[in-house]
Design an enzyme around this catalytic site. Structure first.
Site, PDB file in Angstrom:
ATOM      1  N   ASN A  28     -34.652   1.533   3.667  1.00 13.69           N
ATOM      2  CA  ASN A  28     -35.279   0.355   3.068  1.00 13.69           C
ATOM      3  C   ASN A  28     -35.374  -0.750   4.130  1.00 13.69           C
ATOM      4  O   ASN A  28     -34.873  -1.864   3.965  1.00 13.69           O
ATOM      5  CB  ASN A  28     -34.502  -0.125   1.831  1.00 13.69           C
ATOM      6  CG  ASN A  28     -35.343  -1.106   1.032  1.00 13.69           C
ATOM      7  OD1 ASN A  28     -34.971  -2.249   0.818  1.00 13.69           O
ATOM      8  ND2 ASN A  28     -36.501  -0.682   0.608  1.00 13.69           N
ATOM      9  N   GLY A  32     -34.966  -7.323   9.787  1.00 15.69           N
ATOM     10  CA  GLY A  32     -33.635  -7.322  10.422  1.00 15.69           C
ATOM     11  C   GLY A  32     -33.370  -5.991  11.108  1.00 15.69           C
ATOM     12  O   GLY A  32     -32.959  -5.939  12.271  1.00 15.69           O
ATOM     13  N   HIS A  33     -33.630  -4.897  10.385  1.00 10.07           N
ATOM     14  CA  HIS A  33     -33.429  -3.560  10.993  1.00 10.07           C
ATOM     15  C   HIS A  33     -34.349  -3.394  12.209  1.00 10.07           C
ATOM     16  O   HIS A  33     -33.946  -2.862  13.239  1.00 10.07           O
ATOM     17  CB  HIS A  33     -33.784  -2.452   9.992  1.00 10.07           C
ATOM     18  CG  HIS A  33     -32.901  -2.391   8.798  1.00 10.07           C
ATOM     19  ND1 HIS A  33     -33.344  -2.705   7.532  1.00 10.07           N
ATOM     20  CD2 HIS A  33     -31.616  -2.020   8.663  1.00 10.07           C
ATOM     21  CE1 HIS A  33     -32.363  -2.535   6.670  1.00 10.07           C
ATOM     22  NE2 HIS A  33     -31.299  -2.119   7.323  1.00 10.07           N
ATOM     23  N   LYS A 146     -25.013  -8.799  12.893  1.00  7.49           N
ATOM     24  CA  LYS A 146     -23.881  -9.697  12.647  1.00  7.49           C
ATOM     25  C   LYS A 146     -23.781 -10.133  11.191  1.00  7.49           C
ATOM     26  O   LYS A 146     -22.802 -10.751  10.794  1.00  7.49           O
ATOM     27  CB  LYS A 146     -24.035 -10.944  13.519  1.00  7.49           C
ATOM     28  CG  LYS A 146     -23.403 -10.821  14.880  1.00  7.49           C
ATOM     29  CD  LYS A 146     -23.339 -12.221  15.460  1.00  7.49           C
ATOM     30  CE  LYS A 146     -22.710 -12.257  16.802  1.00  7.49           C
ATOM     31  NZ  LYS A 146     -22.699 -13.637  17.325  1.00  7.49           N
ATOM     32  N   ASP A 148     -23.287  -8.278   8.756  1.00 12.08           N
ATOM     33  CA  ASP A 148     -22.113  -7.531   8.296  1.00 12.08           C
ATOM     34  C   ASP A 148     -21.004  -7.724   9.335  1.00 12.08           C
ATOM     35  O   ASP A 148     -20.647  -6.804  10.075  1.00 12.08           O
ATOM     36  CB  ASP A 148     -22.470  -6.055   8.113  1.00 12.08           C
ATOM     37  CG  ASP A 148     -23.557  -5.880   7.071  1.00 12.08           C
ATOM     38  OD1 ASP A 148     -23.288  -6.157   5.900  1.00 12.08           O
ATOM     39  OD2 ASP A 148     -24.689  -5.513   7.442  1.00 12.08           O
TER      40      ASP A 148
HETATM   41  O1  PAF Z   1     -24.798  -1.495   7.579  1.00 11.54           O
HETATM   42  C1  PAF Z   1     -25.232  -0.456   7.047  1.00 11.54           C
HETATM   43  O2  PAF Z   1     -26.416  -0.336   6.744  1.00 11.54           O
HETATM   44  C2  PAF Z   1     -24.272   0.684   6.749  1.00 11.54           C
HETATM   45  O3  PAF Z   1     -23.009   0.201   6.409  1.00 11.54           O
HETATM   46  C3  PAF Z   1     -24.168   1.707   7.893  1.00 11.54           C
HETATM   47  C4  PAF Z   1     -23.592   1.080   9.151  1.00 11.54           C
HETATM   48  C5  PAF Z   1     -25.540   2.286   8.189  1.00 11.54           C
HETATM   49  C6  PAF Z   1     -23.245   2.853   7.485  1.00 11.54           C
HETATM   50  O4  PAF Z   1     -23.712   3.515   6.358  1.00 11.54           O
END
Ligand code: PAF
Length: 284
Positions: A28, A32-33, A146, A148
Site C-alpha cells: 500500500n 513515504g515508501h 523515522k 517508526d
Molecule cells: O514498517 C513496516 O512497514 C513494517 O514494520 C516492516 C518493517 C516492513 C516489517 O513488516
C-alpha cells in the site's frame, strides 16, 4: 521491474550482487515508501523491496485482515519511479512454511516500552520478519523511515547484536502539506478525522516549543509538557496511548540534569482518532 514470489527466485536474481539496497514494506505504497526507495537507490544497486503483510506483528484485535493489499497499484507506482529492480512479494507460506515457532525478541528495555507496551508482541513480530527478510535479500544497506522511530532503533540494535553485515539507514518522516505523517493507515480516516489528524504533529511541535521555553528559563519539567499535550489531544477527541519525551539514544526518560545539559530528545506520540491509531515523533 521484476516481481518475484519465492525466495529461490529472489536468490537467483541476486546471485553475485554485493551492493544490494533494501526497503522492506507491507505494501500500500505512498510517497513515504517511494522516498525510501529513492534513498536506497543513492546508496546501492540494485534496489530490492519487499511487500509482505506480516501477521506476526499484528495483535489479535488489530487490522491484519483489513490491512490494504494493493500489489498491482504498488507495482505500477514503483515502475513509474524506476528506482526498484526487484520486488519480493512472498505469500505467507513462503515466509512461514512451518508454524513460526522461533521469534527474534528485542530486549525488554527497548521492546516493552511505548509501542511495545501498547502493542505486545509487535516488535518481536517485526524483528522476526526483518531478520528473515535480511537473510533472504542479504543487502549491504537497508532503509527504514523515522516515522517508526522505535522500530528503527530496534532494527538497528538487532543488526548490531547479531553482527549482520548490513547498514541501517534512516529516512526523515515524509509528511502531507498539512504536516500529517504519511502512513498506509491514513486511508482509514473519515474526512472529519483526516481534517483533525494533523493535530498530532502540531502538538508534538508545541511540546518542543514548551521544552525550549523551559530550557531558556533554566527549568526542566517534562511531565508538565506531557500532561499539557495529553489534555489538548483529549480535548479534541483523541484517545491517547502516550505522548512522551525521551532520550534519543535509548528512548529512556531523561534526568532533569541531562536535559539541562542539552541531551538530544525526542517526543513520541501514539493516539487514536475514532478507530484509527496514528503514531508520530519529533526530535529536539
Ligand atoms: O514498517 C513496516 O512497514 C513494517 O514494520 C516492516 C518493517 C516492513 C516489517 O513488516
Amino acid at each position: 521491474m521484476k516481481v518475484v514470489h519465492t525466495i529461490q527466485d529472489l536468490r537467483d536474481h541476486l546471485r553475485g550482487q554485493t551492493r544490494v539496497a533494501f526497503v522492506p514494506t507491507m505494501g500500500n505504497l505512498h510517497d513515504g515508501h517511494l522516498a525510501l526507495m529513492k534513498m536506497a537507490r543513492q546508496h546501492g544497486d540494485p534496489v530490492v523491496t519487499s511487500i509482505f503483510v506480516n501477521r506476526l506483528q499484528f495483535g489479535p484485535n488489530e487490522d491484519f485482515d483489513r490491512y490494504p493489499r494493493t500489489l498491482r497499484d504498488d507495482v505500477e507506482k514503483m515502475e513509474q519511479r524506476r528506482d526498484v529492480y526487484i520486488t519480493f512479494a512472498p505469500d505467507e507460506h513462503e515466509m512461514y512454511p512451518v508454524p513460526q515457532n522461533y521469534r527474534v525478541q528485542p530486549p525488554d528495555d527497548l521492546g516493552d516500552i511505548l509501542e511495545g507496551e501498547f502493542r505486545p508482541g509487535f516488535f518481536s513480530g517485526v524483528c522476526t520478519v526483518v531478520m528473515k527478510l535480511l537473510s533472504c535479500v542479504q543487502p549491504r544497506v537497508a532503509v527504514f523511515g523515522k516515522k517508526d522511530y522505535q522500530q528503527l532503533m530496534i532494527v538497528r540494535s538487532m543488526c548490531q547484536q547479531f553482527q549482520l553485515p548490513v547498514e541501517i539507514l534512516a529516512h526523515e518522516t515524509v509528511r502531507a502539506d498539512d504536516g500529517l505523517a504519511l502512513s498506509s493507515r491514513n486511508r482509514y480516516l473519515r474526512p472529519q478525522e483526516r481534517a483533525e489528524a494533523p493535530r498530532l504533529y502540531v502538538t508534538l511541535q508545541s511540546m518542543r516549543q514548551a521544552q525550549r521555553a523551559q530550557l531558556a528559563a533554566g527549568v526542566c519539567d517534562l511531565e508538565v509538557i506531557e500532561k499539557e499535550a495529553l489534555d489538548l489531544m483529549q480535548a479534541h477527541g483523541w484517545k491517547v496511548d502516550y505522548m512522551s519525551v525521551r532520550r534519543q539514544r535509548d528512548l529512556k526518560r531523561p534526568a532533569a540534569a541531562e536535559v539541562l545539559a542539552g541531551e538530544p530528545l525526542v517526543a513520541l506520540a501514539a493516539a487514536k482518532l475514532g478507530a484509527t491509531r496514528l503514531i508520530d515523533n519529533l526530535e529536539f
